[in-house]
Design a protein around this motif. Structure first.
Motif, PDB file in Angstrom:
ATOM      1  N   LEU A   1       1.138  -1.196  -0.033  1.00  0.00           N
ATOM      2  CA  LEU A   1       0.086  -0.047  -0.319  1.00  0.00           C
ATOM      3  C   LEU A   1       0.979   1.448   0.109  1.00  0.00           C
ATOM      4  O   LEU A   1       1.347   1.702   0.857  1.00  0.00           O
ATOM      5  N   LEU A   2       0.823   1.785  -1.193  1.00  0.00           N
ATOM      6  CA  LEU A   2       1.834   3.626  -1.074  1.00  0.00           C
ATOM      7  C   LEU A   2       0.533   4.816  -1.322  1.00  0.00           C
ATOM      8  O   LEU A   2       0.142   4.239  -2.289  1.00  0.00           O
ATOM      9  N   PRO A   3       0.511   5.569  -0.499  1.00  0.00           N
ATOM     10  CA  PRO A   3      -0.494   6.413  -0.228  1.00  0.00           C
ATOM     11  C   PRO A   3       0.906   7.293  -1.946  1.00  0.00           C
ATOM     12  O   PRO A   3       1.177   7.142  -2.352  1.00  0.00           O
ATOM     13  N   PHE A   4      -0.278   8.188  -2.117  1.00  0.00           N
ATOM     14  CA  PHE A   4      -0.600   9.327  -2.930  1.00  0.00           C
ATOM     15  C   PHE A   4       1.259   9.808  -1.951  1.00  0.00           C
ATOM     16  O   PHE A   4       0.962  10.396  -1.146  1.00  0.00           O
ATOM     17  N   VAL A   5       2.211  10.492  -2.696  1.00  0.00           N
ATOM     18  CA  VAL A   5       3.279  10.922  -2.246  1.00  0.00           C
ATOM     19  C   VAL A   5       3.915  11.988  -3.246  1.00  0.00           C
ATOM     20  O   VAL A   5       4.441  11.399  -3.766  1.00  0.00           O
ATOM     21  N   LYS A   6       4.555  12.884  -2.999  1.00  0.00           N
ATOM     22  CA  LYS A   6       5.698  13.982  -3.131  1.00  0.00           C
ATOM     23  C   LYS A   6       6.922  13.770  -2.520  1.00  0.00           C
ATOM     24  O   LYS A   6       7.595  13.134  -1.762  1.00  0.00           O
ATOM     25  N   PRO A   7       7.953  14.760  -3.552  1.00  0.00           N
ATOM     26  CA  PRO A   7       9.130  14.618  -3.483  1.00  0.00           C
ATOM     27  C   PRO A   7       9.449  14.580  -1.647  1.00  0.00           C
ATOM     28  O   PRO A   7      10.387  13.889  -1.217  1.00  0.00           O
ATOM     29  N   VAL A   8       8.700  16.108  -1.402  1.00  0.00           N
ATOM     30  CA  VAL A   8       8.729  16.277  -0.298  1.00  0.00           C
ATOM     31  C   VAL A   8       9.049  15.362   1.289  1.00  0.00           C
ATOM     32  O   VAL A   8       9.136  15.264   2.238  1.00  0.00           O
ATOM     33  N   THR A   9       7.720  14.703   1.294  1.00  0.00           N
ATOM     34  CA  THR A   9       6.966  13.609   1.461  1.00  0.00           C
ATOM     35  C   THR A   9       8.095  12.178   2.214  1.00  0.00           C
ATOM     36  O   THR A   9       8.495  12.866   3.102  1.00  0.00           O
TER      37      THR A   9
ATOM     38  N   HIS B   1      -0.815   5.668  -6.250  1.00  0.00           N
ATOM     39  CA  HIS B   1      -1.697   6.975  -6.617  1.00  0.00           C
ATOM     40  C   HIS B   1      -0.945   8.083  -7.313  1.00  0.00           C
ATOM     41  O   HIS B   1      -0.106   8.633  -6.669  1.00  0.00           O
ATOM     42  N   GLN B   2      -0.355   8.175  -8.423  1.00  0.00           N
ATOM     43  CA  GLN B   2       0.464   8.414  -9.755  1.00  0.00           C
ATOM     44  C   GLN B   2       0.318   8.366 -10.615  1.00  0.00           C
ATOM     45  O   GLN B   2      -0.626   7.599 -10.755  1.00  0.00           O
ATOM     46  N   PHE B   3       1.028   9.851 -11.681  1.00  0.00           N
ATOM     47  CA  PHE B   3       0.980   9.704 -11.984  1.00  0.00           C
ATOM     48  C   PHE B   3       2.477   8.862 -13.358  1.00  0.00           C
ATOM     49  O   PHE B   3       3.409   9.300 -13.039  1.00  0.00           O
ATOM     50  N   VAL B   4       1.904   7.971 -14.197  1.00  0.00           N
ATOM     51  CA  VAL B   4       2.969   7.103 -14.540  1.00  0.00           C
ATOM     52  C   VAL B   4       3.371   7.947 -16.309  1.00  0.00           C
ATOM     53  O   VAL B   4       2.428   8.412 -16.874  1.00  0.00           O
ATOM     54  N   THR B   5       4.313   7.839 -16.808  1.00  0.00           N
ATOM     55  CA  THR B   5       4.611   8.510 -18.067  1.00  0.00           C
ATOM     56  C   THR B   5       4.715   7.806 -19.264  1.00  0.00           C
ATOM     57  O   THR B   5       4.628   6.953 -19.272  1.00  0.00           O
ATOM     58  N   GLY B   6       3.771   9.268 -19.702  1.00  0.00           N
ATOM     59  CA  GLY B   6       2.883   8.033 -21.514  1.00  0.00           C
ATOM     60  C   GLY B   6       1.259   7.408 -21.490  1.00  0.00           C
ATOM     61  O   GLY B   6       1.105   7.523 -21.621  1.00  0.00           O
ATOM     62  N   ALA B   7       1.093   7.887 -19.993  1.00  0.00           N
ATOM     63  CA  ALA B   7      -0.913   8.212 -19.979  1.00  0.00           C
ATOM     64  C   ALA B   7      -0.999   9.231 -19.902  1.00  0.00           C
ATOM     65  O   ALA B   7      -0.251  10.315 -19.859  1.00  0.00           O
ATOM     66  N   GLN B   8      -2.406   9.136 -20.707  1.00  0.00           N
ATOM     67  CA  GLN B   8      -3.408   9.585 -20.912  1.00  0.00           C
ATOM     68  C   GLN B   8      -4.052  10.428 -20.190  1.00  0.00           C
ATOM     69  O   GLN B   8      -4.939   9.930 -19.401  1.00  0.00           O
ATOM     70  N   ARG B   9      -3.915  11.695 -20.292  1.00  0.00           N
ATOM     71  CA  ARG B   9      -4.689  12.556 -19.399  1.00  0.00           C
ATOM     72  C   ARG B   9      -6.010  12.826 -19.777  1.00  0.00           C
ATOM     73  O   ARG B   9      -6.638  12.948 -20.659  1.00  0.00           O
ATOM     74  N   CYS B  10      -6.605  13.514 -18.890  1.00  0.00           N
ATOM     75  CA  CYS B  10      -8.254  14.446 -18.922  1.00  0.00           C
ATOM     76  C   CYS B  10      -8.651  15.681 -18.497  1.00  0.00           C
ATOM     77  O   CYS B  10      -7.902  15.953 -17.344  1.00  0.00           O
ATOM     78  N   GLU B  11      -9.472  15.826 -18.677  1.00  0.00           N
ATOM     79  CA  GLU B  11      -9.975  17.308 -18.336  1.00  0.00           C
ATOM     80  C   GLU B  11      -9.771  17.465 -16.507  1.00  0.00           C
ATOM     81  O   GLU B  11     -10.184  18.427 -16.180  1.00  0.00           O
ATOM     82  N   SER B  12     -10.918  16.492 -15.927  1.00  0.00           N
ATOM     83  CA  SER B  12     -10.864  16.103 -15.047  1.00  0.00           C
ATOM     84  C   SER B  12     -10.290  16.565 -13.668  1.00  0.00           C
ATOM     85  O   SER B  12     -10.185  16.312 -12.412  1.00  0.00           O
ATOM     86  N   GLU B  13      -9.059  15.794 -14.301  1.00  0.00           N
ATOM     87  CA  GLU B  13      -7.336  15.738 -13.203  1.00  0.00           C
ATOM     88  C   GLU B  13      -7.128  17.083 -12.843  1.00  0.00           C
ATOM     89  O   GLU B  13      -6.706  17.679 -14.256  1.00  0.00           O
ATOM     90  N   ASP B  14      -6.090  17.041 -12.072  1.00  0.00           N
ATOM     91  CA  ASP B  14      -5.479  17.581 -11.462  1.00  0.00           C
ATOM     92  C   ASP B  14      -3.965  18.195 -12.310  1.00  0.00           C
ATOM     93  O   ASP B  14      -3.319  16.580 -12.536  1.00  0.00           O
ATOM     94  N   ILE B  15      -3.632  19.304 -12.829  1.00  0.00           N
ATOM     95  CA  ILE B  15      -2.521  18.865 -13.437  1.00  0.00           C
ATOM     96  C   ILE B  15      -1.625  19.277 -12.894  1.00  0.00           C
ATOM     97  O   ILE B  15      -1.253  20.441 -12.378  1.00  0.00           O
ATOM     98  N   GLN B  16      -0.250  18.742 -12.527  1.00  0.00           N
ATOM     99  CA  GLN B  16       1.090  19.200 -12.704  1.00  0.00           C
ATOM    100  C   GLN B  16       2.103  20.045 -13.822  1.00  0.00           C
ATOM    101  O   GLN B  16       2.327  19.642 -14.888  1.00  0.00           O
ATOM    102  N   ALA B  17       2.322  21.124 -13.389  1.00  0.00           N
ATOM    103  CA  ALA B  17       2.367  21.730 -14.948  1.00  0.00           C
ATOM    104  C   ALA B  17       3.867  21.703 -15.385  1.00  0.00           C
ATOM    105  O   ALA B  17       5.006  21.348 -14.123  1.00  0.00           O
ATOM    106  N   GLY B  18       3.893  21.474 -16.352  1.00  0.00           N
ATOM    107  CA  GLY B  18       4.997  20.712 -16.845  1.00  0.00           C
ATOM    108  C   GLY B  18       5.797  19.645 -16.948  1.00  0.00           C
ATOM    109  O   GLY B  18       5.778  19.172 -17.498  1.00  0.00           O
TER     110      GLY B  18
END
Length: 395
Positions: free
Chosen positions: A128-136, A191-208
């Motif tokens: 079980l890996l919860p959503f994590v950020k680098p600072v976390t 719960h992470q964003f893997v490179t190459g996956a397709q996003r849509c408008e209802s998601e939170d977008i990280q700039a760049g």
């Protein structure tokens, strides 16, 4: 070992100020029917249970009923928090609920929870890996070690834990600190964003796209149950999968078929994946045409006019009170827009040149033409002149 993979329930979400609670309760009941039919060993929920860190009381009640029903079916549940959740609030009562086989990820502290299941092929370890950020991750691993220990400092430099800057660094470090047995079947819920996956408008977008991680981070796992992206898809290999949301949450998703992912783990290295479609209480769809076309009985007859609608009008002239008029036929009209000569050719407004040399009327005429892609009519000019005189107190 049969697993059902869910994610991104977003209970309590509002779309264009429309509450989705009734639709969410309906679809969760459909999921319960699938669970009764499929009889999985475990249901995996990969984050974003709620749409807000502090969800409304009704959203909490709906999810409580869902978990209680799953526990009543004696179906194990493994759940991690997503970026929309409060990890602390979601994990409340986790130890108590473990007695009913409902397992929550704790707040990330450098270690991750692991739950084991057994079948005829042996043990399955679910991580079980919860959503994590680098600072976390950086903070958790720093707190986890003895800063006065020279041995710990040397180990930190060797593993790379001293330079966690990117999301890739963070996920690599988090996985590196998991207890993964290569000889067993390992499942990751994340719960992470893997490179190459397709996003849509209802998601939170990280700039760049800074939050992207490479799929190779998950090489040690036999199946990766991902959440965060709302479109059902696999990334890199079939067994690294986003199941998508159970409902459509934006009009960019109208062409998607929402589903539940069912995954069967056999001997190590062998997995069968299939999906079961989910039919919502109300669909989300787009309609297009002139006002007269959209309001004609032959156009909407035989369709579910209670669906969530985005209407695109092709009339050259704006229709007064159009939204209210269309809602007589389409009560759940969420969004309306025009697609005509004016909107297709609209140009960005640039700063007027030689402002000091131009009259107020000339500036207004330029602005009007930029906005509408056509000059003002004589009648409009006369009205504007009279209005300007009145504003200056000359009339």
């Amino acid at each position: 070992m049969k697993l059902i993979h869910l994610s991104d329930l977003h209970i309590g979400k509002r779309v264009y100020e429309f509450s989705m609670l009734e639709d969410q309760k309906y679809i969760l009941n459909r999921i319960l029917e699938i669970v009764k039919s499929e009889q999985p060993d475990c249901v995996l929920i990969a984050g974003d249970v709620y749409d807000k860190p502090v969800p409304p009381a009704e959203a909490v009640r709906i999810f409580d009923e869902f978990l209680t029903s799953l526990a009543g079916l004696k179906t194990a549940v493994v759940l991690v928090s997503g970026n929309h959740d409060s990890a602390e609030r979601l994990a409340f009562g986790a130890n108590l609920m473990s007695s009913r086989q409902v397992y929550f990820s704790p707040v990330y502290d450098g270690t991750t929870r692991q739950v084991s299941f057994w079948d005829s092929y042996g043990e399955v370890c679910v991580h079980l890996l919860p959503f994590v950020k680098p600072v976390t991750v950086r903070h958790a691993l720093k707190m986890d070690r003895d800063e006065d220990s020279a041995e710990a400092e040397a180990c930190e430099k060797k593993t790379g834990d001293d330079r966690i800057e990117t999301w890739q660094d963070a996920l690599e470090a988090a996985v590196r600190h998991m207890e993964i047995c290569p000889g067993k079947r390992n499942v990751l819920v994340a719960h992470q964003f893997v490179t190459g996956a397709q996003r849509c408008e209802s998601e939170d977008i990280q700039a760049g796209g800074l939050d992207q991680v490479d799929v190779s981070v998950f090489d040690a796992f036999d199946y990766v149950a991902l959440g965060h992206l709302h479109s059902p898809q696999h990334v890199g290999r079939e067994t690294v999968r986003y199941c998508g949301t159970p409902l459509k949450y934006s009009f960019s998703e109208t062409a998607q078929e929402k589903s539940v992912t069912v995954m069967e783990l056999l001997e190590k290295g062998t997995a069968k994946i299939r999906t079961i479609p989910l039919v919502p209480l109300r669909d989300m769809r787009k309609i297009r045409g002139t006002y007269l076309e959209l309001t004609s009985r032959p156009f909407y007859q035989g369709t579910n006019t209670d669906d969530y609608i985005q209407a695109t009008l092709t009339d050259d002239e704006d229709i007064p009170d159009c939204m209210q008029k269309l809602r007589i036929i389409y009560p759940n009209l969420m969004h309306m827009e025009y697609d005509n000569k004016r909107t297709r050719n609209i140009r960005s407004v640039e700063a007027a040149e030689n402002v000091e040399q131009k009259s107020e009327l000339e500036l207004f005429e330029e602005f009007y033409e930029l906005q509408n892609n056509q000059p003002m009519s004589g009648r409009q000019k006369d009205f504007s002149k009279a209005l300007l005189r009145k504003l200056r107190g000359e009339d």
